[in-house]
Scaffold this motif. Sequence first.
Motif, PDB file in Angstrom:
ATOM      1  N   SER A 183     120.339  30.680  10.555  1.00  8.51           N
ATOM      2  CA  SER A 183     121.266  29.355  10.453  1.00  8.51           C
ATOM      3  C   SER A 183     121.200  29.010  12.121  1.00  8.51           C
ATOM      4  O   SER A 183     121.483  29.645  12.817  1.00  8.51           O
ATOM      5  N   GLY A 224     123.339  23.202  12.136  1.00  8.87           N
ATOM      6  CA  GLY A 224     123.947  23.042  10.974  1.00  8.87           C
ATOM      7  C   GLY A 224     122.966  23.291   9.782  1.00  8.87           C
ATOM      8  O   GLY A 224     123.296  23.088   8.614  1.00  8.87           O
ATOM      9  N   ARG A 226     120.247  25.619   7.670  1.00 12.78           N
ATOM     10  CA  ARG A 226     119.457  27.068   7.256  1.00 12.78           C
ATOM     11  C   ARG A 226     117.996  27.006   7.112  1.00 12.78           C
ATOM     12  O   ARG A 226     117.585  26.193   6.367  1.00 12.78           O
TER      13      ARG A 226
END
Length: 110
Positions: free
Chosen positions: A42, A45, A47
Amino acid sequence: MKILASSLFCFILLPESLHASQIFGTIRQGGNPLPNTTIQMSCGGGRHDGSSDQYGSYSVYIPEKGKCSFSLIVNTNTVGPVDVFSYDDPVRADFDVIQDSNGRLVLRRR
């Protein structure tokens, strides 16, 4: 002229790969490679998922620079997170999966 055209073509069609950073390394448990393990990164913002190969090696490309959280999925359990930083140059991050005093799996960076 041909080189310029090729460079421009790559820049337009592959912008993410041109600006991506790489975090790579190995994952071990009990001194042995941890194969086929899901990796979750992550950053910012977003992943970015990946997995280790049969030798416990992994490589994940991250489009942004800065602090990332590195986690693993081992036997349906999330192990981590551990902070890793993404830079312009590739970053090597090797990890061991160990048991803490309570028997829980944790990540330790080598």
